[in-house]
Design a protein around this motif. Sequence first.
Motif, mmCIF file in Angstrom:
data_model
loop_
_atom_site.group_PDB
_atom_site.id
_atom_site.type_symbol
_atom_site.label_atom_id
_atom_site.label_comp_id
_atom_site.label_asym_id
_atom_site.label_seq_id
_atom_site.Cartn_x
_atom_site.Cartn_y
_atom_site.Cartn_z
ATOM 1 N N ILE A 38 80.460 103.099 81.499
ATOM 2 C CA ILE A 38 81.258 103.980 80.200
ATOM 3 C C ILE A 38 81.263 105.387 80.474
ATOM 4 N N VAL A 39 80.056 105.807 80.943
ATOM 5 C CA VAL A 39 80.086 107.652 81.143
ATOM 6 C C VAL A 39 80.852 108.017 82.109
ATOM 7 N N GLU A 40 80.835 106.952 83.282
ATOM 8 C CA GLU A 40 81.778 107.426 84.604
ATOM 9 C C GLU A 40 83.099 107.161 84.182
ATOM 10 N N ILE A 41 83.478 106.289 83.632
ATOM 11 C CA ILE A 41 84.711 105.902 83.243
ATOM 12 C C ILE A 41 85.466 107.132 82.374
ATOM 13 N N SER A 42 84.663 107.708 81.190
ATOM 14 C CA SER A 42 84.930 108.659 80.420
ATOM 15 C C SER A 42 85.331 109.899 81.191
ATOM 16 N N SER A 43 84.230 110.180 82.197
ATOM 17 C CA SER A 43 84.387 111.336 83.043
ATOM 18 C C SER A 43 85.594 111.578 83.753
ATOM 19 N N LYS A 44 86.051 110.291 84.401
ATOM 20 C CA LYS A 44 87.094 110.401 85.171
ATOM 21 C C LYS A 44 88.462 110.538 84.537
ATOM 22 N N LYS A 93 81.845 101.368 71.991
ATOM 23 C CA LYS A 93 81.332 102.374 72.768
ATOM 24 C C LYS A 93 82.415 103.078 73.699
ATOM 25 N N LEU A 94 83.203 102.623 73.992
ATOM 26 C CA LEU A 94 84.614 103.283 74.958
ATOM 27 C C LEU A 94 85.219 104.344 74.193
ATOM 28 N N GLY A 95 85.484 103.672 72.689
ATOM 29 C CA GLY A 95 86.190 104.674 71.900
ATOM 30 C C GLY A 95 85.396 105.611 71.723
ATOM 31 N N ALA A 96 84.187 105.518 71.588
ATOM 32 C CA ALA A 96 83.287 106.756 71.005
ATOM 33 C C ALA A 96 83.262 107.751 72.141
ATOM 34 N N ALA A 97 83.338 107.013 73.489
ATOM 35 C CA ALA A 97 83.277 107.957 74.622
ATOM 36 C C ALA A 97 84.337 108.898 75.001
ATOM 37 N N GLY A 98 85.332 108.843 73.954
ATOM 38 C CA GLY A 98 86.403 109.767 74.255
ATOM 39 C C GLY A 98 87.663 109.298 75.102
ATOM 40 N N VAL A 99 87.677 107.947 75.658
ATOM 41 C CA VAL A 99 88.684 107.526 76.546
ATOM 42 C C VAL A 99 90.018 107.533 75.869
ATOM 43 N N ILE A 100 90.129 107.308 74.658
ATOM 44 C CA ILE A 100 91.281 107.048 74.173
ATOM 45 C C ILE A 100 92.481 108.222 74.236
ATOM 46 N N GLN A 101 91.985 109.495 73.957
ATOM 47 C CA GLN A 101 93.057 110.609 74.013
ATOM 48 C C GLN A 101 93.778 110.637 75.483
ATOM 49 N N PRO A 102 92.660 110.826 76.572
ATOM 50 C CA PRO A 102 93.346 110.771 77.924
ATOM 51 C C PRO A 102 94.469 109.716 78.178
ATOM 52 N N LEU A 119 98.672 101.649 79.272
ATOM 53 C CA LEU A 119 99.060 100.693 78.198
ATOM 54 C C LEU A 119 98.128 99.455 78.115
ATOM 55 N N LEU A 120 97.590 98.787 79.272
ATOM 56 C CA LEU A 120 96.934 97.859 79.652
ATOM 57 C C LEU A 120 95.271 98.265 79.001
ATOM 58 N N ALA A 121 95.015 99.205 79.168
ATOM 59 C CA ALA A 121 93.887 99.609 78.891
ATOM 60 C C ALA A 121 93.601 99.828 77.279
ATOM 61 N N LEU A 122 94.638 100.672 76.726
ATOM 62 C CA LEU A 122 94.745 100.705 75.347
ATOM 63 C C LEU A 122 94.798 99.349 74.471
ATOM 64 N N LEU A 123 95.502 98.378 75.049
ATOM 65 C CA LEU A 123 95.588 96.997 74.327
ATOM 66 C C LEU A 123 94.443 96.426 74.470
ATOM 67 N N ASN A 129 89.321 95.362 67.316
ATOM 68 C CA ASN A 129 88.862 96.646 66.952
ATOM 69 C C ASN A 129 89.483 97.519 66.120
ATOM 70 N N GLU A 130 89.397 97.570 64.702
ATOM 71 C CA GLU A 130 90.090 98.337 63.852
ATOM 72 C C GLU A 130 90.061 100.005 64.247
ATOM 73 N N ARG A 131 88.808 100.299 64.347
ATOM 74 C CA ARG A 131 88.581 101.541 64.390
ATOM 75 C C ARG A 131 89.422 102.263 65.701
ATOM 76 N N ASN A 132 89.315 101.356 66.650
ATOM 77 C CA ASN A 132 90.171 101.881 68.074
ATOM 78 C C ASN A 132 91.699 102.068 67.616
ATOM 79 N N LYS A 133 92.292 100.763 66.672
ATOM 80 C CA LYS A 133 93.465 100.854 66.640
ATOM 81 C C LYS A 133 93.943 101.966 65.860
ATOM 82 N N VAL A 134 93.104 102.534 64.719
ATOM 83 C CA VAL A 134 93.483 103.807 64.041
ATOM 84 C C VAL A 134 93.464 104.776 64.831
ATOM 85 N N LYS A 135 92.597 104.911 65.728
ATOM 86 C CA LYS A 135 92.311 106.148 66.575
ATOM 87 C C LYS A 135 93.451 106.416 67.654
ATOM 88 N N ILE A 136 94.042 105.361 68.051
ATOM 89 C CA ILE A 136 95.062 105.204 69.132
ATOM 90 C C ILE A 136 96.145 106.059 68.467
#
Length: 405
Positions: A38-44, A93-102, A119-123, A129-136
Motif C-alpha cells: 500500500i505504501v509502495e503503490i501510494s508513493s508511485k 487503507k488505500l483510501g487513507a494512504a492518499g491514492v484517490i487524488q492522483p 477508472l478501474l482502480a477507482l471502481l 466503501n462509503e467513505r471512499n465514494k464520498v472522497k472520490i
Amino acid sequence: MGQEGEEEVEVAVAEEEEAAMKETKDEESWNQKKQSLIVEISSKLIHGDLDAKIQAARDIRKLVRRPSSSSSSASSSSSSSSSSSSSVKTRSKLGAAGVIQPLVLMLVSHNPDARESSLLALLNLAARNERNKVKIVTEGAIPHLVELLKFQNSSLRELATAAILTLSTAASNKPTIAASGAASLLVQILSSGSVQGRVDAVTALHNLSTCKENTIPIVDARAVPPLISLLKECKKYSKFAEKTTALLEILSYSEEGRAEISKSNGGILTLVETVEDGSLLSTEHAVGALLSLCQSCRDKYRELILKEGAIPGLLQLTVEGTAEARERARTLLDLLRDSPQEKRLASSVLERIVYDIATRVDGADKAVETAKRLLQDMVQRSMEHSMRRIQHRASSCTPSTIPST
C-alpha cells in the motif's frame, strides 16, 4: 475410549492448534506485506512517472481482489466472509494512504491506458466503501467522468457509467452528480450502450431520481422510448423492472412524458403487462403511470388503456398488490368504468374475470365467496363515485341554473 483412542484425539487437537498458529502467522505476514505494498503503490501514484502510475493503479485492483493467504485453508463460506472483510479493510487503507487524488487526476490524461487503469482502480476502491465514494467525489471526479461519458470509446464510456452508478449510491454524492449534467448523457446510453451499459445507466438514473434536493426532474421525455424498450425485454418481476417502471412513473407526471408513453410502440401495453406479471413494486409503479395518464385526460387515455386489456390485471391488483397499488388500481378502475367501451362489457364477462382472479388468489373452494366480495366492493365504489359526481355537480350549480322541481 481406550488409551490409543485418547492419543489419536490428542494428536488431532495438536495438529489443529498447529494449523491455527500457522494460519495466524501467515495472516500476520501477509498483512505486513500488504501494508508495504500500500505504501509502495501510494508513493508511485504521488511521485512516480506516468508508467509507474499506471502500474500502481493496476496493482490496486490486484491487491483489493486478492484474498488473504489464510483463506484457502478455511471453509468456503468462512473463506468468502474473510476475503470480503479483508478487501473492505484494504480499500479503507488505500483510501487513507492518499491514492484517490492522483487517480482522479489520471482521468484527464491523454493516455488511454492511464484513464482506463485509473477508472478501474477507482471502481474497486469505491465498491462497498462509503467513505471512499464520498472522497472520490470530493476530489473532483464527477466532471471528469461526465466528460468520459461523451467519449466515442465505448469501453471508457461504460466504465464511466459504472463509476457514476457506484458513486450515486452514496446519498451525499447525489446532488453533485445530479447537478453535473450526467443524467442527459446517461439517457443517451439507454439507447446506444451495451446491455450492461444500459442496465448501469437505468440504475444510476434511478439512484439520482431519489435525491430529494433535486428541484428539476432527472430524466425528460427522451428517456421514455428506450425505457419502454428495456421494460419489454426484461422480466417484469425483476429488480431492473422495478427501477425502469419507477422512472416511467416519474415521467408520466409531465405532459411530454405521457405523450411519449402513449405513442411509443407498445408503451401502454407494456405497462399493462407489468401490472399483470410484475413484482409488488413494479406493479405499483406501472399502475401509477397508467393512473397518471388517465387522471390527466380521461377522454384521451382511458380508451387506449382499455384497448390493451387492462381490466383483468387491475382487478387482480386490487386483491394482491401493495396497499398503495390496490388503491391506485381501484381509482383507475373507477375512471375506466365511466367509458362507453367499459359499459358495453357484459356483466357475465366481468363476473368470469373476477371469478378467475379469485380462483388464483384463494383457490377454487373459496373462489365464489372471494368473487362475490370483489364484485360487491366494485358496485359499492361505483355507487360512491356516482354519488360524489352528483354532489359535485349540485354544489357547482348557481341558484339560477338549478332546475326547478
